[in-house]
Design a protein around this motif. Structure first.
Motif, PDB file in Angstrom:
ATOM      1  N   ALA A  79     -19.581 -30.051   7.042  1.00 50.57           N
ATOM      2  CA  ALA A  79     -18.369 -30.846   7.274  1.00 50.57           C
ATOM      3  C   ALA A  79     -17.441 -30.861   6.068  1.00 50.57           C
ATOM      4  O   ALA A  79     -16.321 -31.367   6.161  1.00 50.57           O
ATOM      5  CB  ALA A  79     -18.764 -32.279   7.625  1.00 50.57           C
ATOM      6  N   GLU A 112      -1.690 -28.353  -1.257  1.00 46.36           N
ATOM      7  CA  GLU A 112      -1.317 -28.950   0.024  1.00 46.36           C
ATOM      8  C   GLU A 112      -1.596 -27.991   1.185  1.00 46.36           C
ATOM      9  O   GLU A 112      -2.062 -28.404   2.251  1.00 46.36           O
ATOM     10  CB  GLU A 112       0.154 -29.369  -0.003  1.00 46.36           C
ATOM     11  CG  GLU A 112       0.417 -30.572  -0.882  1.00 46.36           C
ATOM     12  CD  GLU A 112      -0.460 -31.759  -0.533  1.00 46.36           C
ATOM     13  OE1 GLU A 112      -0.474 -32.173   0.649  1.00 46.36           O
ATOM     14  OE2 GLU A 112      -1.171 -32.263  -1.429  1.00 46.36           O
ATOM     15  N   ARG A 133      -5.428 -27.845   1.706  1.00 48.18           N
ATOM     16  CA  ARG A 133      -5.928 -29.073   2.340  1.00 48.18           C
ATOM     17  C   ARG A 133      -5.594 -29.092   3.833  1.00 48.18           C
ATOM     18  O   ARG A 133      -6.405 -29.514   4.664  1.00 48.18           O
ATOM     19  CB  ARG A 133      -5.360 -30.308   1.642  1.00 48.18           C
ATOM     20  CG  ARG A 133      -5.778 -30.427   0.184  1.00 48.18           C
ATOM     21  CD  ARG A 133      -5.398 -31.748  -0.415  1.00 48.18           C
ATOM     22  NE  ARG A 133      -6.351 -32.789  -0.039  1.00 48.18           N
ATOM     23  CZ  ARG A 133      -6.302 -34.030  -0.510  1.00 48.18           C
ATOM     24  NH1 ARG A 133      -5.354 -34.387  -1.357  1.00 48.18           N
ATOM     25  NH2 ARG A 133      -7.204 -34.907  -0.143  1.00 48.18           N
ATOM     26  N   LYS A 134      -4.409 -28.623   4.179  1.00 46.77           N
ATOM     27  CA  LYS A 134      -4.015 -28.563   5.587  1.00 46.77           C
ATOM     28  C   LYS A 134      -4.899 -27.576   6.339  1.00 46.77           C
ATOM     29  O   LYS A 134      -5.361 -27.869   7.459  1.00 46.77           O
ATOM     30  CB  LYS A 134      -2.550 -28.134   5.684  1.00 46.77           C
ATOM     31  CG  LYS A 134      -2.031 -27.981   7.106  1.00 46.77           C
ATOM     32  CD  LYS A 134      -0.560 -27.599   7.137  1.00 46.77           C
ATOM     33  CE  LYS A 134      -0.337 -26.211   6.579  1.00 46.77           C
ATOM     34  NZ  LYS A 134       1.073 -25.784   6.698  1.00 46.77           N
ATOM     35  N   TRP A 135      -5.166 -26.409   5.749  1.00 44.65           N
ATOM     36  CA  TRP A 135      -6.004 -25.413   6.415  1.00 44.65           C
ATOM     37  C   TRP A 135      -7.422 -25.936   6.616  1.00 44.65           C
ATOM     38  O   TRP A 135      -8.034 -25.719   7.662  1.00 44.65           O
ATOM     39  CB  TRP A 135      -6.002 -24.116   5.616  1.00 44.65           C
ATOM     40  CG  TRP A 135      -4.666 -23.428   5.600  1.00 44.65           C
ATOM     41  CD1 TRP A 135      -3.669 -23.544   6.528  1.00 44.65           C
ATOM     42  CD2 TRP A 135      -4.181 -22.528   4.614  1.00 44.65           C
ATOM     43  NE1 TRP A 135      -2.593 -22.763   6.171  1.00 44.65           N
ATOM     44  CE2 TRP A 135      -2.883 -22.121   5.001  1.00 44.65           C
ATOM     45  CE3 TRP A 135      -4.706 -22.012   3.428  1.00 44.65           C
ATOM     46  CZ2 TRP A 135      -2.110 -21.239   4.257  1.00 44.65           C
ATOM     47  CZ3 TRP A 135      -3.942 -21.123   2.675  1.00 44.65           C
ATOM     48  CH2 TRP A 135      -2.655 -20.735   3.093  1.00 44.65           C
ATOM     49  N   VAL A 136      -7.964 -26.622   5.604  1.00 40.61           N
ATOM     50  CA  VAL A 136      -9.314 -27.187   5.730  1.00 40.61           C
ATOM     51  C   VAL A 136      -9.364 -28.188   6.883  1.00 40.61           C
ATOM     52  O   VAL A 136     -10.311 -28.200   7.681  1.00 40.61           O
ATOM     53  CB  VAL A 136      -9.745 -27.850   4.402  1.00 40.61           C
ATOM     54  CG1 VAL A 136     -11.002 -28.704   4.595  1.00 40.61           C
ATOM     55  CG2 VAL A 136      -9.998 -26.792   3.333  1.00 40.61           C
ATOM     56  N   SER A 137      -8.337 -29.011   6.993  1.00 38.51           N
ATOM     57  CA  SER A 137      -8.274 -29.976   8.085  1.00 38.51           C
ATOM     58  C   SER A 137      -8.251 -29.274   9.437  1.00 38.51           C
ATOM     59  O   SER A 137      -8.918 -29.700  10.396  1.00 38.51           O
ATOM     60  CB  SER A 137      -7.038 -30.861   7.934  1.00 38.51           C
ATOM     61  OG  SER A 137      -6.910 -31.743   9.015  1.00 38.51           O
ATOM     62  N   ARG A 138      -7.518 -28.160   9.543  1.00 37.35           N
ATOM     63  CA  ARG A 138      -7.441 -27.437  10.802  1.00 37.35           C
ATOM     64  C   ARG A 138      -8.743 -26.722  11.137  1.00 37.35           C
ATOM     65  O   ARG A 138      -8.991 -26.390  12.298  1.00 37.35           O
ATOM     66  CB  ARG A 138      -6.255 -26.468  10.772  1.00 37.35           C
ATOM     67  CG  ARG A 138      -4.940 -27.217  10.834  1.00 37.35           C
ATOM     68  CD  ARG A 138      -3.743 -26.315  10.883  1.00 37.35           C
ATOM     69  NE  ARG A 138      -2.531 -27.135  10.996  1.00 37.35           N
ATOM     70  CZ  ARG A 138      -1.295 -26.663  10.913  1.00 37.35           C
ATOM     71  NH1 ARG A 138      -1.098 -25.370  10.721  1.00 37.35           N
ATOM     72  NH2 ARG A 138      -0.265 -27.467  11.020  1.00 37.35           N
ATOM     73  N   GLY A 155     -11.388 -28.294  10.967  1.00 37.93           N
ATOM     74  CA  GLY A 155     -12.225 -29.400  11.428  1.00 37.93           C
ATOM     75  C   GLY A 155     -13.138 -29.935  10.350  1.00 37.93           C
ATOM     76  O   GLY A 155     -14.133 -30.596  10.640  1.00 37.93           O
ATOM     77  N   LYS A 156     -12.802 -29.652   9.091  1.00 39.45           N
ATOM     78  CA  LYS A 156     -13.633 -30.091   7.974  1.00 39.45           C
ATOM     79  C   LYS A 156     -12.873 -31.100   7.118  1.00 39.45           C
ATOM     80  O   LYS A 156     -11.648 -31.219   7.207  1.00 39.45           O
ATOM     81  CB  LYS A 156     -14.066 -28.889   7.136  1.00 39.45           C
ATOM     82  CG  LYS A 156     -14.873 -27.870   7.942  1.00 39.45           C
ATOM     83  CD  LYS A 156     -15.377 -26.734   7.083  1.00 39.45           C
ATOM     84  CE  LYS A 156     -16.093 -25.679   7.909  1.00 39.45           C
ATOM     85  NZ  LYS A 156     -17.293 -26.199   8.610  1.00 39.45           N
ATOM     86  N   THR A 157     -13.605 -31.811   6.290  1.00 42.19           N
ATOM     87  CA  THR A 157     -13.022 -32.774   5.364  1.00 42.19           C
ATOM     88  C   THR A 157     -13.049 -32.187   3.963  1.00 42.19           C
ATOM     89  O   THR A 157     -14.014 -31.521   3.592  1.00 42.19           O
ATOM     90  CB  THR A 157     -13.815 -34.096   5.394  1.00 42.19           C
ATOM     91  OG1 THR A 157     -13.768 -34.629   6.727  1.00 42.19           O
ATOM     92  CG2 THR A 157     -13.245 -35.111   4.421  1.00 42.19           C
ATOM     93  N   ASP A 158     -11.990 -32.426   3.193  1.00 42.48           N
ATOM     94  CA  ASP A 158     -11.991 -31.935   1.818  1.00 42.48           C
ATOM     95  C   ASP A 158     -12.202 -33.089   0.840  1.00 42.48           C
ATOM     96  O   ASP A 158     -11.901 -34.243   1.140  1.00 42.48           O
ATOM     97  CB  ASP A 158     -10.672 -31.218   1.499  1.00 42.48           C
ATOM     98  CG  ASP A 158      -9.505 -32.172   1.310  1.00 42.48           C
ATOM     99  OD1 ASP A 158      -9.371 -32.761   0.220  1.00 42.48           O
ATOM    100  OD2 ASP A 158      -8.717 -32.350   2.272  1.00 42.48           O
TER     101      ASP A 158
END
Length: 288
Positions: A155, A171, A174-179, A181-184
């Motif tokens: 995750a 930025e 961080r946006k790509w990680v969110s897409r 489905g993971k948390t940074d």
């Protein structure tokens, strides 16, 4: 970036290294909908096979929804070297073994090969981002993007900000990680960052306890799992990560932070005997 897709947020990703980590990173981006090119100098067929195996497992577990694993695999291609990657990439993730000279050479080659707008990330778990950025002409686009094994199930992505890393690069990542489905977690550049430093510290002490006969591996792990609600004990976790990987990180941290990270003799002995953990079937546990 000009190639960024509104559907996936990232159209084309390059991965350097097709081992367990590289294949896992390729899998999650391909599942997102990105086109992925894996640069693997040793065995391109094996690298693609690892991605295929991961997708088949995800399909069996119902993790792909209505996606066809073969269709997802169709987004993944391979090349034999970093300088053979397509130049117009949104992101390149370096995932080669934890050796600074190897990483420096790969990153310098990538920088010369890709577009000036491509974000360059390193999956290093312990090497200073500043040290790796020193070999680049433009260090502002280098960022640490530390994935965890197994990548599809994990995750977390630890994002490491180097001294020169551009704010806009952070930025985007961080946006790509969110897409994905993971948390940074965003940390500043420091030996071992946050996760490796703490994880290795716990694992090394558990190995010393095993060495001293305090308890057996299962008991030590069960104590941490039940007493501290860790999902996995430090010795089983070391088997999953790889004893050779743990040793390399410990040696790196010993150089940077001192004797408290000195690897125990038992860890060195097991690595010397080839007992590297789950990937070969034997480490602190026997794996079928």
């Amino acid at each position: 970036m000009k190639h960024e897709s509104s559907a996936t947020g990232i159209e084309h990703v390059g991965i350097i290294g097709g081992g367990r980590m590289g294949a896992g990173i390729a899998q999650v981006f391909a599942t997102l909908g990105s086109n992925v090119t894996v640069a693997e100098s040793a065995d391109q067929r094996a690298a693609l096979g690892r991605v295929a195996d991961g997708l088949a497992r995800a399909h069996r577990l119902g993790k792909l929804g209505d996606m066809n694993p073969q269709a997802v695999l169709g987004r993944v291609s391979t090349v034999g070297a970093p300088d053979a990657l397509p130049p117009e990439l949104d992101l390149v993730v370096e995932a080669v073994p934890e050796q600074i000279d190897l990483k420096l050479g790969v990153l310098a080659l990538v920088e010369k090969s890709v577009s000036p707008t491509t974000v360059i990330a390193t999956n290093t778990s312990s090497i200073s981002i500043a040290a790796l950025a020193a070999g680049l002409t433009n260090p502002t686009r280098l960022v640490g993007m530390h994935f965890f094994n197994p990548v599809p199930a994990s995750a977390l992505v630890e994002i490491v900000r180097g001294p020169a890393t551009d704010h806009h690069v952070l930025e985007k990542v961080r946006k790509w990680v969110s897409r994905l489905g993971k948390t940074d977690v965003l940390v500043n550049d420091s030996p071992g960052f946050a996760t490796s430093r703490l994880g290795v510290c716990l694992a090394l002490e558990a190995i010393r306890m095993l060495e001293e006969g305090v308890a057996d591996a299962e008991t030590i792990d069960r104590a941490m799992e039940l007493g501290y609600r860790h999902p996995m004990g430090p010795l089983r976790s070391t088997d999953l990560v790889g004893l050779d990987v743990r040793l390399a990180i410990a040696e790196q941290l010993e150089t940077s932070l001192g004797e408290r990270f000195a690897p125990p003799a038992l860890l060195r002995e097991k690595v010397a005997r080839g007992e590297l953990g789950r990937k070969i079937g034997r480490g602190f546990y026997t794996w079928s």
